[in-house]
Design an enzyme around this catalytic site. Sequence first.
Site, PDB file in Angstrom:
ATOM      1  N   ARG A   1      -4.880  20.907   7.993  1.00 59.50           N
ATOM      2  CA  ARG A   1      -4.346  19.636   8.383  1.00 59.50           C
ATOM      3  C   ARG A   1      -3.019  20.269   8.249  1.00 59.50           C
ATOM      4  NH1 ARG A   1      -9.425  19.348   8.470  1.00 59.50           N
ATOM      5  NH2 ARG A   1     -11.062  17.760   7.877  1.00 59.50           N
TER       6      ARG A   1
ATOM      7  N   ASN B   1     -10.710  10.013  -2.432  1.00 65.98           N
ATOM      8  CA  ASN B   1     -11.442  10.473  -1.378  1.00 65.98           C
ATOM      9  C   ASN B   1     -10.490  12.087  -0.861  1.00 65.98           C
ATOM     10  OD1 ASN B   1     -13.720   9.120  -1.465  1.00 65.98           O
ATOM     11  ND2 ASN B   1     -12.438   7.450  -0.884  1.00 65.98           N
TER      12      ASN B   1
ATOM     13  N   ASP C   1     -16.029  15.734   8.524  1.00 68.19           N
ATOM     14  CA  ASP C   1     -14.402  16.512   8.220  1.00 68.19           C
ATOM     15  C   ASP C   1     -14.973  17.655   9.554  1.00 68.19           C
ATOM     16  OD1 ASP C   1     -13.857  15.742   5.699  1.00 68.19           O
ATOM     17  OD2 ASP C   1     -14.179  17.628   4.590  1.00 68.19           O
TER      18      ASP C   1
ATOM     19  N   TYR D   1     -15.365   4.310  10.344  1.00 67.06           N
ATOM     20  CA  TYR D   1     -13.226   3.770  10.315  1.00 67.06           C
ATOM     21  C   TYR D   1     -12.569   4.285  11.392  1.00 67.06           C
ATOM     22  CZ  TYR D   1      -8.450   5.552   9.258  1.00 67.06           C
ATOM     23  OH  TYR D   1      -7.389   5.597   8.737  1.00 67.06           O
TER      24      TYR D   1
ATOM     25  N   TYR E   1      -0.896   9.137  12.314  1.00 66.28           N
ATOM     26  CA  TYR E   1      -0.307  10.143  11.258  1.00 66.28           C
ATOM     27  C   TYR E   1      -1.550  11.168  11.597  1.00 66.28           C
ATOM     28  CZ  TYR E   1       1.280   4.970  10.383  1.00 66.28           C
ATOM     29  OH  TYR E   1       1.230   3.498   9.948  1.00 66.28           O
TER      30      TYR E   1
ATOM     31  N   LYS F   1      -9.716   2.368  14.705  1.00 60.70           N
ATOM     32  CA  LYS F   1      -8.622   3.358  15.018  1.00 60.70           C
ATOM     33  C   LYS F   1      -8.105   2.898  16.619  1.00 60.70           C
ATOM     34  CE  LYS F   1      -6.366   2.736  11.151  1.00 60.70           C
ATOM     35  NZ  LYS F   1      -5.312   2.059  11.066  1.00 60.70           N
TER      36      LYS F   1
ATOM     37  N   GLY G   1       0.869  -1.244   0.200  1.00 60.62           N
ATOM     38  CA  GLY G   1      -0.034  -0.172   0.161  1.00 60.62           C
ATOM     39  C   GLY G   1       0.779   1.015   0.189  1.00 60.62           C
TER      40      GLY G   1
ATOM     41  N   LYS H   1      -9.001   2.312   5.179  1.00 63.23           N
ATOM     42  CA  LYS H   1      -9.076   3.906   5.349  1.00 63.23           C
ATOM     43  C   LYS H   1      -9.460   5.284   4.936  1.00 63.23           C
ATOM     44  CE  LYS H   1      -5.329   4.792   2.356  1.00 63.23           C
ATOM     45  NZ  LYS H   1      -4.341   5.207   1.414  1.00 63.23           N
TER      46      LYS H   1
ATOM     47  N   SER I   1      -4.408   6.964  13.093  1.00 61.92           N
ATOM     48  CA  SER I   1      -4.576   8.000  13.145  1.00 61.92           C
ATOM     49  C   SER I   1      -5.073   8.898  13.535  1.00 61.92           C
ATOM     50  CB  SER I   1      -6.160   7.760  12.283  1.00 61.92           C
ATOM     51  OG  SER I   1      -6.100   8.903  11.665  1.00 61.92           O
TER      52      SER I   1
ATOM     53  N   LEU J   1      -5.347 -11.314   6.085  1.00 64.66           N
ATOM     54  CA  LEU J   1      -5.238 -11.709   8.181  1.00 64.66           C
ATOM     55  C   LEU J   1      -6.281 -11.607   8.138  1.00 64.66           C
ATOM     56  CD1 LEU J   1      -2.238  -8.597   7.773  1.00 64.66           C
ATOM     57  CD2 LEU J   1      -2.181 -11.275   8.427  1.00 64.66           C
TER      58      LEU J   1
ATOM     59  N   ARG K   1     -18.178  18.680   4.006  1.00 69.74           N
ATOM     60  CA  ARG K   1     -18.062  17.057   4.276  1.00 69.74           C
ATOM     61  C   ARG K   1     -18.458  16.659   5.308  1.00 69.74           C
ATOM     62  NH1 ARG K   1     -13.332  13.573   1.888  1.00 69.74           N
ATOM     63  NH2 ARG K   1     -12.883  14.558   3.241  1.00 69.74           N
TER      64      ARG K   1
HETATM   65  C1  UD1 Z   1      -8.984  11.722   5.509  1.00 66.85           C
HETATM   66  C2  UD1 Z   1      -9.823  10.095   7.246  1.00 66.85           C
HETATM   67  C3  UD1 Z   1      -8.926  10.415   8.179  1.00 66.85           C
HETATM   68  C4  UD1 Z   1      -8.423   9.022   7.821  1.00 66.85           C
HETATM   69  C5  UD1 Z   1      -7.138   9.920   5.924  1.00 66.85           C
HETATM   70  C6  UD1 Z   1      -6.653   8.171   5.252  1.00 66.85           C
HETATM   71  C7  UD1 Z   1     -12.179  11.716   6.594  1.00 66.85           C
HETATM   72  C8  UD1 Z   1     -13.194  12.830   7.593  1.00 66.85           C
HETATM   73  N1  UD1 Z   1     -11.104  11.832   7.212  1.00 66.85           N
HETATM   74  O1  UD1 Z   1      -8.771  12.843   6.345  1.00 66.85           O
HETATM   75  O2  UD1 Z   1      -9.659   9.867   9.315  1.00 66.85           O
HETATM   76  O3  UD1 Z   1      -7.635   8.739   8.589  1.00 66.85           O
HETATM   77  O4  UD1 Z   1      -8.131  10.383   5.263  1.00 66.85           O
HETATM   78  O5  UD1 Z   1      -6.153   9.357   4.748  1.00 66.85           O
HETATM   79  O6  UD1 Z   1     -12.097  11.591   5.847  1.00 66.85           O
HETATM   80  N2  UD1 Z   1     -10.725  18.280   0.801  1.00 66.85           N
HETATM   81  C9  UD1 Z   1     -11.542  19.079  -0.231  1.00 66.85           C
HETATM   82  N3  UD1 Z   1     -11.498  18.223  -1.509  1.00 66.85           N
HETATM   83  C10 UD1 Z   1     -11.454  17.144  -1.965  1.00 66.85           C
HETATM   84  C11 UD1 Z   1     -10.718  16.216  -0.972  1.00 66.85           C
HETATM   85  C12 UD1 Z   1     -10.554  16.887   0.204  1.00 66.85           C
HETATM   86  O7  UD1 Z   1     -11.421  19.932   0.076  1.00 66.85           O
HETATM   87  O8  UD1 Z   1     -11.712  16.699  -3.357  1.00 66.85           O
HETATM   88  C13 UD1 Z   1     -10.091  18.659   2.048  1.00 66.85           C
HETATM   89  C14 UD1 Z   1     -11.149  18.095   3.227  1.00 66.85           C
HETATM   90  O9  UD1 Z   1     -12.397  18.646   3.115  1.00 66.85           O
HETATM   91  C15 UD1 Z   1     -10.075  17.887   4.270  1.00 66.85           C
HETATM   92  C16 UD1 Z   1      -8.905  18.071   3.170  1.00 66.85           C
HETATM   93  O10 UD1 Z   1      -9.587  18.686   2.261  1.00 66.85           O
HETATM   94  O11 UD1 Z   1     -10.022  19.164   4.763  1.00 66.85           O
HETATM   95  C17 UD1 Z   1      -8.165  17.045   3.433  1.00 66.85           C
HETATM   96  O12 UD1 Z   1      -9.348  15.822   3.142  1.00 66.85           O
HETATM   97  P1  UD1 Z   1      -8.407  14.424   3.023  1.00 66.85           P
HETATM   98  O13 UD1 Z   1      -7.377  14.639   2.160  1.00 66.85           O
HETATM   99  O14 UD1 Z   1     -10.275  13.281   2.665  1.00 66.85           O
HETATM  100  O15 UD1 Z   1      -8.057  14.065   4.721  1.00 66.85           O
HETATM  101  P2  UD1 Z   1      -9.078  14.135   6.102  1.00 66.85           P
HETATM  102  O16 UD1 Z   1     -10.617  13.835   5.618  1.00 66.85           O
HETATM  103  O17 UD1 Z   1      -8.611  14.866   6.562  1.00 66.85           O
END
Ligand code: UD1
Length: 341
Positions: free
Chosen positions: A232, A199, A299, A151, A178, A155, A11, A86, A126, A60, A296
């Site tokens: 973030r 995502n 978030d 999810y 992480y 954790k 991965g 994840k 996480s 596993l 979203r």
């Molecule tokens: C996400 C998971 C987190 C996981 C991690 C693993 C959620 C709510 N959280 O973190 O639990 O450990 O991935 O990889 O899913 N954003 C946009 N547009 C997009 C995609 C994201 O604006 O198309 C924004 C999100 O709203 C956020 C930031 O970018 O503010 C980061 O998003 P993302 O990369 O998905 O990570 P997390 O949501 O922080």
Amino acid sequence: MKKILVTGGTGFIGSHTVVELQQHGYEVVIVDDLSNSSVEVLDQIRKITGIRPAFEQFDLVDRERTADFFARHEQLSGIIHFAAFKAAGESMEKPLEYYRNNVVSLLNILDGMKMHGIRDIVFSSSCTVYGQPDQLPVTEDAPFKTAWSPYGNTKQICEDILRFNTLLLPIRVIALRYFNPIGAHDSALIGELPLGVPNNLVPFITQTAIGKRECLSVFGNDYDTPDGTAIRDYIHVVDLARAHVVAVERMIQGNCLHNLEVFNLGTGIGFTVMEVIQSFERVSGVKLNYRIAPRRAGDVEKVWADTRLANETLGWKAVHSLDEMMLSAWNWEKALAKGVG
Ligand code: UD1
């Protein structure tokens, strides 16, 4: 040579960690069911390190297969357990699959450790365990908040399982929480390989820039942050991978202070979504097509790490800047477009 089992080693974070382990003289055996990765990663790793890691493909969650694996690998010096589902959003649709996969695989591994006297395990956790923390930067002793997704709950549950088992079994655990891992190896031979529509923010940005996606949706610009977009703590996957080598060495050398140690892995700096986009545009020279969209569900508004414990106790520090992370992610996307390998 010390042999380490890396579950989920094909991965995104796993493959970068395998490279770092091999480059530090460890022998690696990977177990992965390839449900979210490709077997070709093994050859990509070989191109970087000169060594194709040993590999076994199975799930596993399968108790007998896992027991059989441990019976055939008595001489393991430690385990790094990445293998898990994840995607927080997907877990809302498939909660049973998430609980079964993430929790049962850990139970089967613990059975194997117990049966064969394996002492050391590094667990992939996480920052999602914190939810929206009351105080920032968030420290490791901040309480778990009620999970927002199955999810995130897996954790929390896995950390609890490990904690209670350290009271009973002769095992040592390092749980690494992480923050947001992004970027790719400098060689552009390995990186993130999202299946279908990503995502996560950074693969969505690079796929939009290369033309695979039309437009990035920025989820919310009405948060209580300087530009209204969510914050973030983004960390380069190679920095993250190196922390695993440090953790393994700490365990093997007997330097752990407790049977369970927990460390935040981040840079300690929070960036907004807009700052990430600006960094991408700066390093790539590409103007990104994006639009503001509603928030979203699930978030949190802002989270970044207090990294002092990892910096001082592990002697580890993330060194890559946001620009370096975005450049490596972009180089990886371009390599994919050309056909990696
Ligand atoms: C996400 C998971 C987190 C996981 C991690 C693993 C959620 C709510 N959280 O973190 O639990 O450990 O991935 O990889 O899913 N954003 C946009 N547009 C997009 C995609 C994201 O604006 O198309 C924004 C999100 O709203 C956020 C930031 O970018 O503010 C980061 O998003 P993302 O990369 O998905 O990570 P997390 O949501 O922080």
